[in-house]
Each structure stands twice: as structure tokens, then as C-alpha cells.
Write a protein that holds these residues in place. Structure first.
Motif, mmCIF file in Angstrom:
data_model
loop_
_atom_site.group_PDB
_atom_site.id
_atom_site.type_symbol
_atom_site.label_atom_id
_atom_site.label_comp_id
_atom_site.label_asym_id
_atom_site.label_seq_id
_atom_site.Cartn_x
_atom_site.Cartn_y
_atom_site.Cartn_z
ATOM 1 N N PHE A 1 -11.101 -4.524 5.542
ATOM 2 C CA PHE A 1 -10.588 -5.506 4.430
ATOM 3 C C PHE A 1 -9.171 -5.262 4.036
ATOM 4 O O PHE A 1 -8.784 -4.165 4.158
ATOM 5 C CB PHE A 1 -11.677 -5.348 2.846
ATOM 6 N N ILE A 2 -8.834 -6.007 3.437
ATOM 7 C CA ILE A 2 -7.152 -6.098 3.156
ATOM 8 C C ILE A 2 -7.339 -6.362 1.563
ATOM 9 O O ILE A 2 -7.557 -7.389 1.167
ATOM 10 C CB ILE A 2 -6.126 -6.914 3.828
ATOM 11 N N LEU A 3 -6.637 -5.406 0.930
ATOM 12 C CA LEU A 3 -6.498 -5.392 -0.656
ATOM 13 C C LEU A 3 -5.200 -5.993 -0.925
ATOM 14 O O LEU A 3 -4.169 -5.482 -0.251
ATOM 15 C CB LEU A 3 -6.806 -4.143 -1.024
ATOM 16 N N LEU A 4 -4.846 -6.995 -1.727
ATOM 17 C CA LEU A 4 -3.732 -7.510 -2.191
ATOM 18 C C LEU A 4 -3.096 -6.537 -3.005
ATOM 19 O O LEU A 4 -1.929 -6.724 -3.554
ATOM 20 C CB LEU A 4 -3.932 -8.870 -2.494
ATOM 21 N N GLY A 5 -3.940 -5.777 -3.773
ATOM 22 C CA GLY A 5 -3.286 -4.794 -4.697
ATOM 23 C C GLY A 5 -3.030 -5.433 -6.050
ATOM 24 O O GLY A 5 -3.027 -6.621 -6.404
ATOM 25 N N LEU A 6 -2.161 -4.657 -6.823
ATOM 26 C CA LEU A 6 -1.637 -5.184 -8.220
ATOM 27 C C LEU A 6 -0.456 -6.170 -7.990
ATOM 28 O O LEU A 6 -0.282 -7.212 -8.581
ATOM 29 C CB LEU A 6 -1.165 -4.122 -9.022
ATOM 30 N N SER A 7 0.389 -6.003 -6.937
ATOM 31 C CA SER A 7 1.610 -6.763 -6.920
ATOM 32 C C SER A 7 2.080 -6.543 -5.537
ATOM 33 O O SER A 7 1.961 -5.654 -4.953
ATOM 34 C CB SER A 7 2.616 -6.386 -7.968
ATOM 35 N N ASP A 8 2.843 -7.676 -5.048
ATOM 36 C CA ASP A 8 3.501 -7.695 -3.564
ATOM 37 C C ASP A 8 4.658 -7.326 -3.774
ATOM 38 O O ASP A 8 5.604 -7.197 -2.799
ATOM 39 C CB ASP A 8 3.006 -8.708 -3.104
ATOM 40 N N GLU A 9 5.497 -6.953 -5.004
ATOM 41 C CA GLU A 9 6.659 -6.469 -5.240
ATOM 42 C C GLU A 9 6.999 -5.221 -4.979
ATOM 43 O O GLU A 9 6.288 -4.430 -5.697
ATOM 44 C CB GLU A 9 7.290 -6.821 -6.656
ATOM 45 N N LYS A 10 7.480 -4.586 -3.795
ATOM 46 C CA LYS A 10 7.921 -3.229 -3.598
ATOM 47 C C LYS A 10 8.603 -2.599 -4.588
ATOM 48 O O LYS A 10 7.949 -1.404 -4.953
ATOM 49 C CB LYS A 10 8.621 -3.208 -2.403
ATOM 50 N N GLU A 11 9.606 -2.971 -5.398
ATOM 51 C CA GLU A 11 10.069 -2.398 -6.501
ATOM 52 C C GLU A 11 9.173 -1.901 -7.424
ATOM 53 O O GLU A 11 9.096 -1.141 -8.405
ATOM 54 C CB GLU A 11 11.155 -3.302 -7.048
ATOM 55 N N LEU A 12 8.453 -3.206 -7.981
ATOM 56 C CA LEU A 12 7.137 -2.752 -9.090
ATOM 57 C C LEU A 12 6.149 -1.892 -8.645
ATOM 58 O O LEU A 12 5.908 -0.948 -9.501
ATOM 59 C CB LEU A 12 6.618 -4.224 -9.322
ATOM 60 N N GLN A 13 5.965 -1.640 -7.511
ATOM 61 C CA GLN A 13 5.059 -1.000 -6.927
ATOM 62 C C GLN A 13 5.504 0.499 -7.229
ATOM 63 O O GLN A 13 4.835 1.643 -7.404
ATOM 64 C CB GLN A 13 4.510 -1.123 -5.318
ATOM 65 N N LEU A 14 6.818 0.647 -6.731
ATOM 66 C CA LEU A 14 7.329 2.065 -6.991
ATOM 67 C C LEU A 14 7.578 2.513 -8.334
ATOM 68 O O LEU A 14 7.587 3.471 -8.527
ATOM 69 C CB LEU A 14 8.927 2.144 -6.311
ATOM 70 N N ILE A 15 7.780 1.696 -9.290
ATOM 71 C CA ILE A 15 7.624 2.026 -10.733
ATOM 72 C C ILE A 15 6.162 2.221 -11.212
ATOM 73 O O ILE A 15 6.220 3.230 -11.942
ATOM 74 C CB ILE A 15 8.146 0.701 -11.414
ATOM 75 N N LEU A 16 5.179 1.420 -10.746
ATOM 76 C CA LEU A 16 3.942 1.759 -11.218
ATOM 77 C C LEU A 16 3.258 3.062 -10.446
ATOM 78 O O LEU A 16 2.370 3.786 -11.319
ATOM 79 C CB LEU A 16 2.963 0.647 -10.660
ATOM 80 N N PRO B 1 4.480 6.386 -10.366
ATOM 81 C CA PRO B 1 4.678 7.531 -11.048
ATOM 82 C C PRO B 1 3.819 7.389 -12.228
ATOM 83 O O PRO B 1 3.334 8.252 -13.070
ATOM 84 C CB PRO B 1 6.083 7.721 -11.309
ATOM 85 N N VAL B 2 3.809 6.191 -12.698
ATOM 86 C CA VAL B 2 2.880 5.794 -13.950
ATOM 87 C C VAL B 2 1.524 6.169 -13.825
ATOM 88 O O VAL B 2 1.092 7.121 -14.714
ATOM 89 C CB VAL B 2 3.115 4.505 -14.562
ATOM 90 N N PHE B 3 0.889 5.538 -12.699
ATOM 91 C CA PHE B 3 -0.535 5.701 -12.723
ATOM 92 C C PHE B 3 -0.713 7.081 -12.122
ATOM 93 O O PHE B 3 -1.968 7.536 -12.250
ATOM 94 C CB PHE B 3 -1.159 4.663 -11.633
ATOM 95 N N LEU B 4 0.163 7.630 -11.458
ATOM 96 C CA LEU B 4 -0.178 9.014 -10.838
ATOM 97 C C LEU B 4 -0.010 10.053 -12.158
ATOM 98 O O LEU B 4 -1.101 10.852 -12.221
ATOM 99 C CB LEU B 4 1.172 9.625 -9.889
ATOM 100 N N GLY B 5 0.820 9.747 -13.098
ATOM 101 C CA GLY B 5 0.691 10.522 -14.234
ATOM 102 C C GLY B 5 -0.423 10.418 -14.937
ATOM 103 O O GLY B 5 -1.122 11.586 -15.693
#
Length: 333
Positions: free
Chosen positions: A13-28, A30-34
Motif C-alpha cells: 500500500f502507498i500512504l499519502l501521509g499528512l502532506s506532500d509538501e517536503k518543507e512542511l514534512q521537515l518541520i513536522l 522534529p515536532v512529532f519526534l519530540g
């Protein structure tokens, strides 16, 4: 035979995730890791604190440590995969991994429903029948209730997950979510999902709403018992013993019901946000809710910190060195 062949045609299966924007993913990331690390630290710390402190060896805290363990497993079934997907362009998950992820999450989620009901019953006995509390809530009875909650969650998850993942999947394999969720998965099936949907509905009714009914019934009796208490101070104390649990119940059920009572909105941004809240934030907030309002836990934490500070203070280390040298001197005399 045709259904069995079709079942094996989708291996990934392929998950589309929360967003397809690379910049937003890199921001999210560390937030979700924390948040995930905070979930592990808070819940594991609460388990250890309850384990080593004899004042916390009561039914209420036994249930609370079990809730923390369930929250760790619940969050760990989703967060590591979600965090790794932030660094990937194509978010793939195998058919078996998808089934396993949802099975563990459903198991822990349904077990948490049952455990919250057991905790509500515990609070009712503590307030409504305090003189018989020790006789009713024996440690052996508490362990049976915890084991029953875990077993109920396991069997309920097994009952509806196995049929749903034995449907025929022969074509589309894109899940418009950041996790494997049963409404989105069975919408990709080539066969009729009616029986599977019925199983999911029955499990939600008997376990999810059944547990909620027990909780509401327990709090109805608790409210009646509090109204009988003539002292205002006694009423406030009785309410405070339930406040943390009631907050955890509202947090868990309000978010999860918002998601699953409207499965048709599974592709919307609102659905994903609510899913994040009850999958990621609820396990993180539960230990905080119970710790911040609980004087016993706060006092036990302070004693533990003071004890550790004493052990590792410079004076204490120097005293230990002096003692060791004196013993060595006496041995060689």
C-alpha cells in the motif's frame, strides 16, 4: 478461487501521509519526534515511579500504570512509521505490515476502552462504598480486570481485522492517510465489504460504546454518592479523585468518536487532524493529566528527585569516598 488469487495481487500500500509538501514534512518531523519521545518518557517514568514507590501500590495506580503501558504500545504502533515516512518521497507499507499496524492499534485502543471502564468502576467503589473498597478491589481482582481488558481488546481486534484483510484487493493501493485505517483500507477492496463493515460496527458498539456506557453508569452512581455527602470539603475531595480520569475519558472518546462516527470523511484534512490528536496527542497527554492534578504522584516525584539528588551530591560522594578509605585502612592494619 478467484477471490483468493485477487487477494494476493496487492502486496504493497502507498500512504499519502499528512502532506506532500517536503518543507512542511521537515518541520513536522522534529515536532512529532519530540511528542513521541515525550510519550515514552512520561509514560515509562510514571510506570517506574508507581513501581518503586510503595505508597502508590493501590488499585488506582495499578490501573494507571497499565494505562501508561497501553499508551506506549498504542503510540509505538504508529509513530515510528509516521516519523520515517517524513523522510521518504514514497511512503510504502507492505500488506502484512499494514494489517499488523492496524491490529496492534485496534488491540490497544479497544483495551484502553475496557481499562477506562475498569478505572471508572474502581472510582465508584472508592466513593460509593469506601468501607468495602479494600475487600472488593483486591490486587488479584485488579489484575484479572486488567487481563480481561487486554484479552477483550485482543479478541475484538482479531475478530474484525482478520476478515477485513482477507477481502480481495486487486487494484487500487493508495491510502489517503498517514496510517492504515480500516475504513480507508476496505474501500480499496474489490469484493463486497458489507460483512467486514458489519463486524467493525459490532465491535465498536459492544466494546467501544459498551465501555462508554459502563463509564457513564459508574459516574451516574458516583454523582449520586457525592450528592449524599453533607460536607462540602468531602464532596470536593471525592470529585477530585475522579477529575483526572474523567478528563482522560472525555479526551479519548471525544476524539475517537469524532473520527469513527463519520467514516465518510476519511479523506478530509479534518479527519487527519482528529486522527493525529487521538493517536499521537492522547497517549502524550494522559500521564500529564494524571500527574499534574495528583498530589500523591507529585509528592512521590519530589521525594524521588530529592533522593537522587542526595545520592549524587558532591558531599554524599565525598562521604562515600572517606568511608571506603577508612574501611581500607582498617583492613590493612
Amino acid at each position: 478461487m478467484e477471490g483468493a488469487e485477487n487477494h494476493t495481487s496487492v502486496a504493497m500500500f502507498i500512504l499519502l501521509g499528512l502532506s506532500d509538501e517536503k518543507e512542511l514534512q521537515l518541520i513536522l518531523l522534529p515536532v512529532f519526534l519530540g511528542i513521541y519521545l515525550g510519550t515514552l518518557i512520561w509514560n515509562l517514568g510514571l510506570i517506574i515511579l508507581i513501581r518503586i514507590n510503595s505508597n502508590l501500590h493501590t488499585p488506582m495506580y495499578l490501573f494507571l500504570s497499565s494505562l501508561s503501558f497501553i499508551d506506549i504500545c498504542y503510540s509505538s504502533s504508529i509513530s515510528p512509521k509516521m516519523l520515517s515516512d517524513f523522510l521518504r518521497d514514497e511512503k510504502k507499507i507492505s500488506f502484512m505490515a499494514c494489517a499488523t499496524q492496524y491490529f496492534v492499534r485496534a488491540w490497544m485502543g479497544l483495551a484502553e476502552c475496557c481499562l477506562l471502564a475498569a478505572m471508572a468502576y474502581d472510582r465508584y467503589i472508592a466513593i460509593g462504598n469506601p468501607l468495602q473498597y479494600s475487600a472488593i478491589m483486591l490486587p488479584s481482582h485488579c489484575w484479572k480486570m486488567i487481563a480481561g481488558a487486554c484479552a477483550s481488546g485482543f479478541l475484538s481486534s482479531l475478530v474484525h481485522v482478520v476478515p477485513c484483510f482477507h477481502l480481495s484487493y486487486c487494484g487500487p493501493n493508495i491510502i489517503q492517510h498517514f496510517l492504515c485505517d480500516i475504513p480507508q483500507v476496505i474501500s480499496l477492496s474489490c469484493s463486497n465489504p458489507f460483512m467486514c463493515q458489519m463486524m467493525v460496527f459490532l465491535v465498536a458498539m459492544f466494546v467501544g460504546l459498551g465501555s462508554l456506557f459502563i463509564i457513564l453508569l459508574s459516574y451516574g452512581f458516583i454523582a449520586a454518592s457525592i450528592l449524599k455527602i453533607s460536607s462540602g470539603k468531602g464532596s470536593a475531595k471525592a470529585f477530585n479523585t475522579c477529575a483526572s480520569h474523567l478528563a482522560a475519558v472525555i479526551l479519548f472518546y471525544s476524539t475517537s468518536l469524532s473520527v469513527y462516527m463519520n467514516p465518510g470523511s476519511g479523506h478530509s484534512v479534518k479527519h487527519k487532524v482528529l486522527s493525529i490528536f487521538y493517536v499521537i496527542f492522547v497517549p502524550f497527554l494522559n500521564p500529564l493529566i494524571y500527574s499534574l492534578r495528583n498530589k500523591v504522584i507529585k509528592e512521590a516525584t519530589k521525594r524521588l528527585i530529592k533522593r537522587q539528588h542526595f545520592y549524587f551530591s558532591k558531599n554524599n560522594i565525598w562521604a562515600a569516598i572517606v568511608t571506603i578509605r577508612k574501611r581500607e585502612a582498617s583492613i590493612f592494619k
